[in-house]
Motif scaffolding. Sequence first.
Motif, mmCIF file in Angstrom:
data_model
loop_
_atom_site.group_PDB
_atom_site.id
_atom_site.type_symbol
_atom_site.label_atom_id
_atom_site.label_comp_id
_atom_site.label_asym_id
_atom_site.label_seq_id
_atom_site.Cartn_x
_atom_site.Cartn_y
_atom_site.Cartn_z
ATOM 1 N N ALA A 1 5.496 21.386 -29.181
ATOM 2 C CA ALA A 1 6.434 22.230 -29.095
ATOM 3 C C ALA A 1 6.351 23.005 -27.777
ATOM 4 N N LEU A 2 5.223 23.415 -27.155
ATOM 5 C CA LEU A 2 5.434 24.236 -25.929
ATOM 6 C C LEU A 2 5.800 23.152 -24.729
ATOM 7 N N ILE A 3 5.489 22.069 -24.854
ATOM 8 C CA ILE A 3 5.792 20.989 -23.889
ATOM 9 C C ILE A 3 7.473 20.742 -23.793
ATOM 10 N N GLU A 4 7.813 20.532 -25.044
ATOM 11 C CA GLU A 4 9.408 20.351 -25.189
ATOM 12 C C GLU A 4 9.947 21.332 -24.718
ATOM 13 N N SER A 5 9.581 22.743 -25.157
ATOM 14 C CA SER A 5 10.282 23.974 -24.372
ATOM 15 C C SER A 5 10.246 23.963 -22.763
ATOM 16 N N ILE A 6 9.122 23.717 -22.192
ATOM 17 C CA ILE A 6 8.986 23.479 -20.906
ATOM 18 C C ILE A 6 9.863 22.490 -20.209
ATOM 19 N N VAL A 7 9.604 21.217 -20.738
ATOM 20 C CA VAL A 7 10.623 20.302 -20.483
ATOM 21 C C VAL A 7 12.038 20.325 -20.251
ATOM 22 N N ALA A 8 12.452 21.097 -21.216
ATOM 23 C CA ALA A 8 13.899 21.191 -21.434
ATOM 24 C C ALA A 8 14.495 21.990 -19.900
ATOM 25 N N ASP A 9 13.673 22.587 -19.274
ATOM 26 C CA ASP A 9 13.936 23.164 -17.959
ATOM 27 C C ASP A 9 14.062 22.329 -16.831
ATOM 28 N N TYR A 10 13.747 20.778 -17.163
ATOM 29 C CA TYR A 10 13.709 20.037 -16.006
ATOM 30 C C TYR A 10 14.673 18.890 -16.346
ATOM 31 N N ASP A 11 15.615 18.453 -15.425
ATOM 32 C CA ASP A 11 16.456 17.404 -15.622
ATOM 33 C C ASP A 11 15.805 16.017 -15.492
#
Length: 192
Positions: A131-141
């Motif tokens: 969940a943490l990685i999915e939320s961080i990855v959302a900030d990267y195109d």
Amino acid sequence: MSLDTVAEDIKDDARERAERIERETDERVDEILADAESDADDIIAEREDDLDSRIEQEREQKLSSAKLEAKQKRLEARRDSLADVRDRAEAAVADISGDRREELTRELLDDAAGEFDDGPVTVYGRDDDAALIESIVADYDGFEHAGSVDCLGGIVAESDASRLRVNNTFDSVFDAVWDEELKAVSERLFQQ
């Protein structure tokens, strides 16, 4: 000269020769015994020297073996202690949580993102951090969370387009720091 006188002279000569031969034999026996005793003393001294030398050599070998065994046991104890310290440090790293875990994971992903020119980039992380990685990855195109990898934390990012894989896991950072600081850790643990 009568026959008795001649016989008596011959007997006297024979007695004198017998006495002389007996004296010479006794002297020769005494010489042989003295030589034999001297040889025996030399052999005994030589054997004692040889035995002393063997005893000293065996003592040195046993002492050397004991020292080597003690050194090996010390090294084994040090290895065990270092392994215990490493295990405890890894457990502490794995237990990082909350904002600190998010901050570290974000820094590792930022560092990895600078390595990729084009996407898409797939990102893997610890299963518990999905969940943490999915939320961080959302900030990267062009970045997407693609699953888990066995690690203490952090990320592994890869791109088929650039055929590049970046391992920015807590494990890889920990290993690098451990290798750099092992001597200092060892000196601190085993100050002499």
